[in-house]
Design a protein around this motif. Structure first.
Motif, short mmCIF file in Angstrom:
data_model
loop_
_atom_site.label_atom_id
_atom_site.label_comp_id
_atom_site.label_asym_id
_atom_site.label_seq_id
_atom_site.Cartn_x
_atom_site.Cartn_y
_atom_site.Cartn_z
N GLY A 231 20.92 17.25 1.49
CA GLY A 231 20.00 18.03 2.07
C GLY A 231 18.62 17.38 2.61
N THR A 232 18.47 16.40 1.72
CA THR A 232 17.19 15.76 2.14
C THR A 232 17.30 14.31 2.71
N LYS A 233 18.49 14.16 3.11
CA LYS A 233 18.71 12.75 3.84
C LYS A 233 18.08 12.69 5.25
N ALA A 234 17.96 13.96 5.99
CA ALA A 234 17.68 13.87 7.13
C ALA A 234 15.91 13.05 7.49
N LEU A 235 15.24 13.85 6.58
CA LEU A 235 13.80 13.30 6.59
C LEU A 235 13.46 11.81 6.32
N PRO A 236 14.17 11.50 4.90
CA PRO A 236 14.09 10.16 4.90
C PRO A 236 14.53 8.90 6.04
N LEU A 237 15.64 9.50 6.76
CA LEU A 237 16.01 8.75 7.87
C LEU A 237 15.20 8.75 8.85
N GLN A 238 14.34 9.72 9.04
CA GLN A 238 13.24 10.04 10.32
C GLN A 238 12.31 8.89 10.00
N ILE A 239 11.72 9.07 8.64
CA ILE A 239 10.81 8.28 8.07
C ILE A 239 11.17 6.68 8.24
N ARG A 240 12.15 6.45 8.02
CA ARG A 240 12.84 5.02 8.02
C ARG A 240 12.63 4.31 9.74
N PRO B 268 12.65 4.13 -1.50
CA PRO B 268 12.17 5.70 -1.47
C PRO B 268 11.07 5.90 -0.56
N VAL B 269 11.22 6.08 0.47
CA VAL B 269 10.39 5.98 1.56
C VAL B 269 9.41 7.25 1.55
N GLU B 270 10.11 8.60 0.90
CA GLU B 270 9.19 9.49 0.80
C GLU B 270 7.89 9.23 -0.27
N GLN B 271 8.36 8.46 -1.27
CA GLN B 271 7.00 8.17 -2.18
C GLN B 271 6.24 6.91 -1.77
N TRP C 48 3.89 1.78 3.53
CA TRP C 48 4.26 1.20 4.68
C TRP C 48 3.49 1.33 6.01
N HIS C 49 2.47 2.41 6.28
CA HIS C 49 1.85 2.67 7.06
C HIS C 49 0.57 1.92 6.94
N PHE C 50 0.21 1.42 5.74
CA PHE C 50 -1.00 0.83 5.26
C PHE C 50 -0.72 -0.65 5.72
N LEU C 51 0.56 -1.19 5.59
CA LEU C 51 0.94 -2.41 6.10
C LEU C 51 1.15 -2.82 7.41
N ILE C 52 1.43 -1.42 8.20
CA ILE C 52 1.49 -1.87 9.56
C ILE C 52 0.19 -1.94 10.14
N GLN C 53 -0.82 -1.09 9.42
CA GLN C 53 -2.14 -1.05 9.75
C GLN C 53 -2.86 -2.61 9.56
N HIS C 54 -2.53 -2.94 8.42
CA HIS C 54 -2.81 -4.49 7.88
C HIS C 54 -2.24 -5.60 8.91
N GLU C 55 -1.07 -5.52 9.56
CA GLU C 55 -1.08 -6.69 10.49
C GLU C 55 -1.71 -6.14 11.58
N GLY D 292 -13.78 12.36 8.62
CA GLY D 292 -12.66 11.84 7.90
C GLY D 292 -11.32 12.23 8.39
N ASN D 293 -10.31 11.68 7.21
CA ASN D 293 -8.92 12.03 7.75
C ASN D 293 -8.43 12.08 6.44
N ASP D 294 -7.36 12.64 6.36
CA ASP D 294 -6.47 13.10 5.45
C ASP D 294 -4.88 12.96 5.61
N SER D 295 -4.65 12.18 6.85
CA SER D 295 -3.27 11.95 7.11
C SER D 295 -2.57 10.81 6.33
N ILE D 296 -1.21 10.88 6.57
CA ILE D 296 -0.56 9.78 5.94
C ILE D 296 -1.14 8.42 6.35
#
Length: 428
Positions: free
Chosen positions: A6-15, A123-126, A131-138, A197-201
């Motif tokens: 039941g929780t597979k769809a969300l991680p797949l979308q994040i990935r 475990p991309v939910e955690q 991952w977003h930090f590293l995209i911004q780092h590059e 400020g900003n509280d987004s992921i």
């Protein structure tokens, strides 16, 4: 249905989102090195900045460190590179002896292949924030690569500057009005609270947490200060008159005798472009010269992000739509500044233009933590710079990547630095 299914769809979308963002970011990074020669790849263009080749290796090192070693638990990859490419390894002056470009490409590709393999089961939910930090780092290192290359080109072409600049200006400004905006056009920002400020992921640690700020009524320039406007300061002897400079700024000027911005041309074709390559001291002196001041970070952010009609902040001046070349000058799409009135679709709710992209804008604020600050993913990313010596810049430049540009994003540098792609606007 099991809990797992039941929780597979969300991680797949994040990935899928993460994979595509990393892929697009890498395309932009590698494009910066097309046709580069070995001397340019290794050369330290300025004592404050590492060679572009070091930045490329550092991107791979950081991705491997956080995702493969710390998250996946893999043994270190390419241990011979660790001291060279770690941020706290060699001093910047000793980073010119980097491996050849082809070898670093292999390093990048090997790391990325394993990273994408790990992404399939991570475990991309955690981990999503990391991952977003590293995209911004590059993304951030990609921008540094772009302006260090710009700095090297500028030094090489100084003797032929007028010919080169006029040619470049003709290429980027032929489709926009040549009539400059009014010199004194400002926007009134009424008194009241706004959310800062900003509280987004995607938000970095120094952008958190979103908080209410009250500001009295103020006025802010509709556009960044243009070269034509700044020329009045130069021609009036602004660099020779101590009255416009703070004591620290005047001391800096005597120790670093300059008479114009770093990326400067007297060609009239650049009149409507934002001034670029100024230190905070120069920006502050110009503001005093015209009877204004630099905006605080809060004033800048309210003018860029707040929608008084809805009582809500917007991620970008124009709303929530992802930045693109129709709304602002970013992502090396032009490769140079553009006239300040080129992007009417990028206007903020208060009617301010060109607040994202084109040039970073100095503010009057020192870089410091918001209440409740928690460092992430390590203390050295932001917290080490809460030292009362770095001024905040906002808005991004023509080299800023889409994932590292938003109204809440905070950049910081010493007030003496002028090699970055920085300009400013004024306030009253």
């Amino acid at each position: 249905m099991s809990q797992n299914s039941g929780t597979k769809a969300l991680p797949l979308q994040i990935r899928e989102t993460i994979r595509e963002a990393m892929h697009q970011c890498r395309i932009g990074t590698l494009a910066l090195f097309e046709g580069i020669d070995d001397r340019t790849f290794r050369r330290q263009a300025h004592p404050e900045f590492s060679p572009v080749g070091w930045h490329l290796g550092h991107i791979a090192y950081t991705e491997a460190l956080w995702l493969l070693q710390r998250c996946a638990g893999y043994p270190p990859m390419f241990p011979e590179y660790h001291r060279l490419f770690a941020a706290d390894g060699l001093p910047k002056s000793e980073r010119e002896n980097v491996p050849p470009l082809a070898e670093i490409y292999d390093y990048l590709n090997t790391v990325r292949t394993q990273v994408f393999s790990y992404l399939e089961t991570a475990p991309v939910e955690q981990q999503e924030r990391l991952w977003h930090f590293l995209i911004q780092h590059e993304s951030q290192h990609g921008e540094t690569i772009a302006f260090v290359l710009q700095l090297q080109r500028w030094h090489l072409l100084e003797r032929h500057q007028e010919m080169w600049v006029q040619g470049s200006a003709a290429n980027v400004s032929s489709s926009v009005p040549l009539v400059p905006p009014r010199d004194v056009e400002m926007r009134e920002i009424p008194a009241g609270e706004f959310m800062m400020g900003n509280d987004s992921i995607e938000a970095l640690d120094n952008e958190r947490s979103r908080h209410r700020v009250y500001l009295d009524t103020y006025w802010i320039d509709r556009y960044p200060v243009t070269c034509r406007q700044y020329r009045a300061f130069i021609e009036a002897g602004g660099y020779q008159n101590e009255r416009w400079w703070l004591p620290d700024g005047w001391k800096w000027l005597q120790e670093n005798p300059v008479a114009q911005p770093l990326y400067w041309s007297s060609a009239s074709t650049w009149d409507n472009h934002p001034v670029c390559g100024v230190s905070w001291y120069e920006a502050d002196a110009y503001a005093r010269f015209v009877g204004k001041r630099l905006p605080t970070e809060a004033e800048w952010e309210k003018a860029a992000s707040w929608d008084a009609a809805t009582g809500q902040p917007q991620t970008y001046p124009w709303g929530q739509a992802i930045p693109d070349p129709h709304r602002c000058n970013l992502d090396n799409c032009v490769g140079q500044t553009t006239p300040v009135n080129t992007y009417p679709l990028g206007q903020s709710a208060y009617g301010c233009d060109d607040m994202l992209g084109n040039v970073w804008e100095w503010t009057d604020s020192w870089f410091d933590a918001y209440e409740g600050f928690v460092s992430y993913p390590y203390r050295g990313y932001s917290q080490a710079y809460f030292d009362g010596q770095h001024r905040v810049l906002k808005g991004g430049s023509w080299a800023t990547r889409p994932k590292a540009i938003r109204s809440s994003f905070r950049n910081w540098y010493y007030p003496s630095i002028r090699q970055i792609l920085a300009g400013f606007r004024c306030a009253i």
